[in-house]
Write a protein that holds these residues in place. Structure first.
Motif, short mmCIF file in Angstrom:
data_model
loop_
_atom_site.label_atom_id
_atom_site.label_comp_id
_atom_site.label_asym_id
_atom_site.label_seq_id
_atom_site.Cartn_x
_atom_site.Cartn_y
_atom_site.Cartn_z
N ALA A 110 0.82 -1.22 0.00
CA ALA A 110 0.00 0.00 0.00
C ALA A 110 0.85 1.27 0.00
O ALA A 110 0.37 2.34 0.35
CB ALA A 110 -0.99 0.00 1.16
N VAL A 111 2.10 1.16 -0.35
CA VAL A 111 2.95 2.35 -0.44
C VAL A 111 2.61 3.10 -1.73
O VAL A 111 2.54 2.52 -2.81
CB VAL A 111 4.45 1.96 -0.43
CG1 VAL A 111 5.32 3.17 -0.75
CG2 VAL A 111 4.81 1.38 0.93
N PRO A 143 0.79 4.78 4.22
CA PRO A 143 0.63 3.41 3.75
C PRO A 143 -0.38 2.62 4.60
O PRO A 143 -1.21 1.89 4.07
CB PRO A 143 2.04 2.83 3.87
CG PRO A 143 2.95 4.00 3.79
CD PRO A 143 2.20 5.16 4.37
N SER A 144 -0.31 2.83 5.90
CA SER A 144 -1.22 2.08 6.77
C SER A 144 -2.68 2.45 6.51
O SER A 144 -3.56 1.58 6.42
CB SER A 144 -0.88 2.35 8.24
OG SER A 144 -1.74 1.64 9.09
#
Ligand SMILES: Cc1cc2nc3c(=O)[nH]c(=O)nc-3n(C[C@H](O)[C@H](O)[C@H](O)COP(=O)(O)OP(=O)(O)OC[C@H]3O[C@@H](n4cnc5c(N)ncnc54)[C@H](O)[C@@H]3O)c2cc1C
Lengths: 794, 291
Positions: free
Chosen positions: A657-658, A779-780
């Motif tokens: 998810a970067v 990202p999280s």
């Protein structure tokens, strides 16, 4: 490297006399480390002040014991809120006519609130002595969650205010509620979303601070201060502290970034003034990084419920919003008096709507006060984010291309000046060419094809579009004031006998390059090379009154003043020239820098010749005084409305998810361009800012009200590695009411870029059925959204 | 400007001198190496040592050498030297992988390997690297020296086996045939501490993993080597399914916490994903392919 197309009206020559890519006059000093910032100022006998801050968000002060600190060998004084109260100085007004504690007397209302200060011989001892002050607190429940701040059972934060029984600050509304609801009731499509703009911080490189020096005999106060608005600050000190205004001199020397953070008056400034007054020596106060992040003016913190109504063909009919605004413990918003929500009323964006309505409720919480114009033109950042996000949600629902949807709904060029449904009159605009240009630079159709192919393969690529209209350059003074001071700005121009000039401004650069662009404005009007024009600013003793630099007002307001004062001087020069050339004024023609006789160009005098004659021997035309100078105060007729089309391309690693921002295309229209290089610089900075807010910046709090953003390792701002090579372009639609047709550019990119980045990320996540996700898209948070677990950040 | 509390300062001239000073000054004294962990903590007054013993003049602690079956690195070796070292890159490419994503050039010019390990931050990248490589630490005192494994070196967050009168002087990494290693990190921004990072080292022969280790940062109280992963790796034949399984074992054996860097669920997911990626690359490198 950055791709930029050359500006049409730009000369390649390095030293244009007038507009063009002139290198910045301030840079030789700044890049050699020879700037003069507040912390560089050192006066004989100067003492140092440090502030003790509250460790907790909400507590009653039971007792303060300063004896151990006073016993420190290098401590000169320790002052508490009680001491200030004895002088009537424990409280001060905020820029929004609220009050704010200089030092807490009764209770602390946010973590890191000012409680006491120490003055010592050096800054180390001052800081050491803070540890020797013993404060006993009686803890109270903090109000941290803005959504529950108005509940019946929560503590009242501002029990200092007479009769206050809740945490309500104000309700505000704009537009026609009934008409808007009627449009919604009969619309084909209605889309609603809760959209949050989290609390962020301007985080200028240089923190806030001052040196206060009260001269014992005359009582003259000189305050070197990190101030974006030195004149306004001086008057406020006069009104608050009762110091006679002519005995106050505020000097803002070089400033290392402001972004609105240096508009308010902070308790630290008042403490330093009091300390110098009491002790009779100069006193320096300079925040450290943590203090700046945790206690000075934050920005945003809006929870916005947005609705948009449209036909099924994609004609946007109305926008409606209900906003909950977190103002922290004191209402310290920097906004014109009649605009408690700033210029949020422009949430109708760049679209021709049938109706619009906004309602806002502002509340107190146990958090740092502020709500400054962080490169936001008074809340336009929030407004633009709202409309550009909800338009994308509509595109999602209609399954329409977001660029297409925008093109379909733009206000048309022949509708300008255009009055919005909330009463703002957009001065000029030509939106479609800007949008088409951005799409062309991006290769929009090709990008969409690439995206479709990638989606087939399970790769995540997003294309985000935003189109913004800004509103900058406050006043006019009849509508806009801050603490009763009208938003108009003076300018003074003096041409010396040898034809060199000095122009004095009421506004103040914090990095925008005033020393260059204002010299260019004068040069353009009178033909004196910019290097021969000294720009004086930031010193109340040496400049005319005006409200200062924020909300991108320097060029729209003071820039106009500079052009007009120069024209006034030129008019006088023309009369002198007529005497020198022995013809009537009407027979003269102006070619930049010289008057010549119409039809006989060999007979001419340069502005330098005229300047010498104005001061020299020999007669001047009848009734004319000597000298070549003028002063004016410019009261803008309207705001200026810059606009722009932004396109952002992102790639997301589906497993981590970067998010990588691959490209960013920015087409800006700020009317006439004074210095395209400086404009690009302003745009680059704002775009980086936008990437930061969209992807990593947030001042967060834990449930006890502890600030979690107290260092630059916790409050992240982007680096060159998170930002792509900016691709900038422009169109030019001059402002009809500005003397040179210029509009502000200082905040356009900060306003326009966050929605472009978020729209791109959300677009990339379309295969997951995602229509909205809130900033900051770390990202999280992106990964959680992909799991269907998107949670609001506050 | 953030200013630390008052402290005394002395520059040590040799390892013996440094240890003698430490022994004499006791627990209120701290060594200062690169200062990039200690000074920020002192400025925030989270650390208030009364004495600083500066060990930057100890030339004898700056080295990366090969000695028979191990690589030895002096405690004062800076990030920058670890990044640039071809010797390390040849045997343990994990170092270069990690150093590329540690902090920024300014920090890397000063920060040291010894300081990193002694700081014992649960998110520390070099601790994860050394854990992965099964390094051991040489700790000296006036009584001589002792050698402890990484496992024993970290005894809790910000706590190590180095006593008040001791000094970490060297890190030793065993050299074994058929090795490959790699490091993967997710950060919110360049120069940020890891959200999670994962290092993997394998030692292979005939296409089979004889031995392997994983070291994870930011998923528990210390950087951890995960026993069940090592067990799973032993004797295994590499494949995509296997990498996935190993990732799952890693994820099942960590205990991250939700904070500003991310949710526990996300970090657990990263432990899996990054371990899978590191393992894939480590295997490729062990087999002589750069991946
Ligand atoms: C902006 C920034 C970003 C960073 N980003 C990262 C990152 O992404 N990843 C990462 O892993 N690290 C990061 N760091 C930390 C950086 O790697 C530090 O340099 C490192 O953690 C400490 O090394 P040092 O030499 O600076 O130690 P110092 O700060 O000098 O010392 C740290 C501690 O170790 C002790 N000590 C030092 N040497 C010895 C010794 N030989 N024997 C006994 N005790 C000793 C000291 O007394 C002190 O307690 C970052 C630091 C900064 C400032």
């Amino acid at each position: 490297m950055t791709t930029t197309e050359p500006a049409p009206d730009t000369t390649e020559e390095e030293r244009p006399i007038g507009f063009g890519r002139l290198l910045r006059k301030e840079d030789p000093r700044l890049i050699r480390g020879m700037g003069n910032f507040v912390d560089d100022i050192s006066l004989d006998g100067m003492l140092h002040l440090a502030i003790l801050r509250s460790p907790v968000a909400h507590a009653r002060i039971v007792s303060i014991d300063t004896s151990a600190a006073e016993a420190h060998p290098k401590v000169v004084a320790v002052i508490t809120g009680e001491d200030l109260a004895a002088q009537g100085l424990a409280w001060m007004p905020t820029l929004s006519n609220d009050t704010q504690a200089v030092l807490a007397t009764d209770k602390v209302r946010f973590q890191h609130q000012e409680v006491a200060f120490v003055v010592a011989e050096d800054r180390y001892s001052a800081r050491d002595a803070l540890e020797l002050i013993d404060v006993e607190y009686d803890w109270l429940d903090p109000v941290v969650d803005v959504r529950t701040a108005l509940d019946a059972d929560v503590p009242v934060i501002r029990d200092d205010l007479d009769g206050k029984t809740d945490n309500h600050i104000f309700d505000w509304e704009t537009g026609d509620e009934a008409a808007t609801n009627a449009v919604f009731d009969s619309a084909d499509v209605v889309v609603s979303e809760e959209i949050i703009y989290p609390r962020v911080h301007p985080a200028p490189m240089e923190t806030c601070g001052c040196v206060a020096d009260v001269e014992r005999v005359s009582g003259q106060l000189t305050l070197w201060c990190t101030s974006q608005a030195p004149h306004a600050h001086r008057t406020v000190y006069a009104l608050v502290a009762g110091l006679p205004e002519h005995k106050i001199r505020v000097i803002a020397p070089d400033i290392g970034g402001g972004f609105g953070n240096k508009v308010p008056i902070y308790p630290g400034y008042v403490c330093a003034i009091v300390a110098s007054l009491v002790i009779g020596k100069p006193v320096k106060w300079m925040e450290d990084r943590t203090e700046n992040l945790v206690s000075t003016g934050f920005a945003r913190d809006y929870v916005m419920n947005a609705d948009i109504a449209a036909t099924k063909e994609g004609k946007i009919l109305a926008v409606r919003t209900n906003v909950l605004a977190d103002h922290g413990a004191f209402n310290g918003v920097a906004a014109p008096t009649k605009y408690p929500a700033g210029f949020f009323g422009v949430f109708t964006g760049s679209y021709d709507l049938e109706a619009a309505y906004a309602k806002m409720t502002a509340v107190y919480t146990n958090k740092a006060p502020g709500g400054v114009a962080y490169a936001c033109s008074f809340r336009i950042t929030e407004a633009v984010y709202l409309v550009e996000r909800i338009v994308d949600c509509l595109a999602h629902e209609l399954d329409m291309d977001p660029a297409e949807l925008r093109l379909k709904n733009f206000i048309k060029p022949d509708q300008f000046p255009y009055e919005t449904k909330t009463g703002w009159v957009y001065d000029s605009g030509d939106y479609e060419p800007a949008m088409r240009k951005a799409m062309e630079m991006a290769g929009y159709d090709e990008l969409r094809r690439e995206q479709a192919e990638k989606r087939e393969r399970g790769e995540l690529m997003g294309i985000g579009v935003s189109f913004f209209t800004e509103a900058v350059g406050a006043g006019p003074r009849k509508d806009m004031d801050i603490l009763g001071l009208g938003m108009a700005d003076g300018c003074e121009l003096r041409i010396h006998p040898t034809g060199k000039a000095v122009v004095r401004l009421s506004v103040k650069t914090q990095g925008q390059g005033h020393e260059t662009t204002f010299a260019q404005i004068v040069a353009e009007e009178i033909g004196i090379p910019p290097e021969d024009i000294e720009v004086v600013h930031g010193d109340t003793d040496n400049t005319p009154f005006g409200l200062g630099t924020y909300g991108s007002r320097s060029t729209p307001v003071s820039g106009a003043a500079a052009a007009l004062v120069t024209r006034k001087v030129r008019d006088k020069a023309q009369i002198i020239a007529s005497g020198m050339l022995e013809v009537s004024v009407a027979d003269l023609q102006w070619d930049k820098g010289a008057f010549s006789v119409k039809g006989d160009p060999t007979k001419s005098v340069t502005i330098q010749d005229i300047a010498m004659r104005a001061h020299g021997a020999g007669d001047l035309p009848d009734g004319l005084e000597g000298g070549l100078e003028a002063q004016i105060c410019y009261n803008p007729e309207n705001l200026t409305y810059p606009f722009g089309a932004y396109i952002c391309v992102v790639d997301i690693d589906p497993d981590t998810a970067v998010v990588k921002v691959r490209r960013f295309i920015a087409v800006d229209d700020c009317g006439t361009q004074i210095n395209p290089m400086i404009i690009e610089g302003q745009v680059h900075g704002g775009l980086a800012d936008g990437v930061g807010m969209a992807m990593m910046e947030m001042i967060a709090f834990d449930e006890d009200g502890n600030c979690l953003g107290g260092s630059l390792m916790d409050y992240l701002i982007p680096t060159a590695l998170e930002t792509p090579d900016w691709e900038t372009g422009h169109t030019v639609t001059p402002s009809p009411h500005h003397p040179i047709g210029a509009k502000g550019i200082g905040e356009s990119a900060t306003v326009g870029s966050p929605p472009a980045v978020v729209n791109a990320i959300v677009d990339a996540l379309k295969p997951y059925g995602i229509r909205h996700a809130d900033m900051p898209l770390t990202p999280s948070r992106v990964w959680e959204a992909m799991q269907g677990n998107h949670t609001p950040p506050i | 400007m953030q200013v630390p509390a008052p402290f005394e300062y002395e520059r040590a001239t040799s390892v013996e001198h440094a240890i003698a000073l430490r022994t004499q000054l006791g627990e209120e004294a701290r060594f200062i190496a690169g200062g990039h962990s200690l000074l920020p903590m002192m400025k925030l007054r989270l650390a208030n040592p009364e004495y600083l013993i500066d060990i930057n003049d100890l030339d004898e602690l700056f080295y990366i050498t090969r000695a028979d079956d191990e690589i030895r690195i002096g405690a004062m070796t800076r990030h920058r030297e670890l990044l640039d070292s071809d010797l390390l890159a040849e045997h343990f490419p994990i170092f270069r992988d990690a150093e590329k994503v540690i902090a920024d050039p300014v920090v890397r010019n000063r920060g040291t390997l010894g300081g990193s390990l002694c700081q014992a931050d649960p998110s520390e990248d070099l601790s994860a690297v050394c854990t992965t490589l099964d390094a051991s630490c040489v700790i000296k005192s006036t009584d001589g020296e002792r050698i402890v494994s990484m496992q024993d070196f970290h005894v809790g967050p910000y706590e190590t086996a180095v006593g008040d009168t001791e000094m970490l002087t060297e890190i030793r990494i065993p050299l074994k045939a058929g090795g490959g290693s790699a490091y993967e990190k997710v950060e919110r921004r360049a120069g940020d501490w890891a959200v999670v990072s994962s290092g993997v080292a394998v030692w292979m022969s005939n296409g089979t993993i004889d031995d392997g280790r994983v070291g994870l940062a930011a998923v528990g109280p210390n950087t951890t080597s995960i026993g069940p992963v090592a067990e799973a790796l032993r004797g295994a034949a590499p494949s995509e399914e296997f990498y996935e399984q190993v990732g799952e074992i890693a994820a099942a054996n960590c205990s991250p916490q939700t904070d500003q860097r991310g949710t526990a669920a996300y970090k657990t997911h990263l432990a899996k994903e990054l371990t899978r990626r590191s393992l894939r690359r480590a295997v490729a490198r062990a087999q002589g392919q750069e991946a």
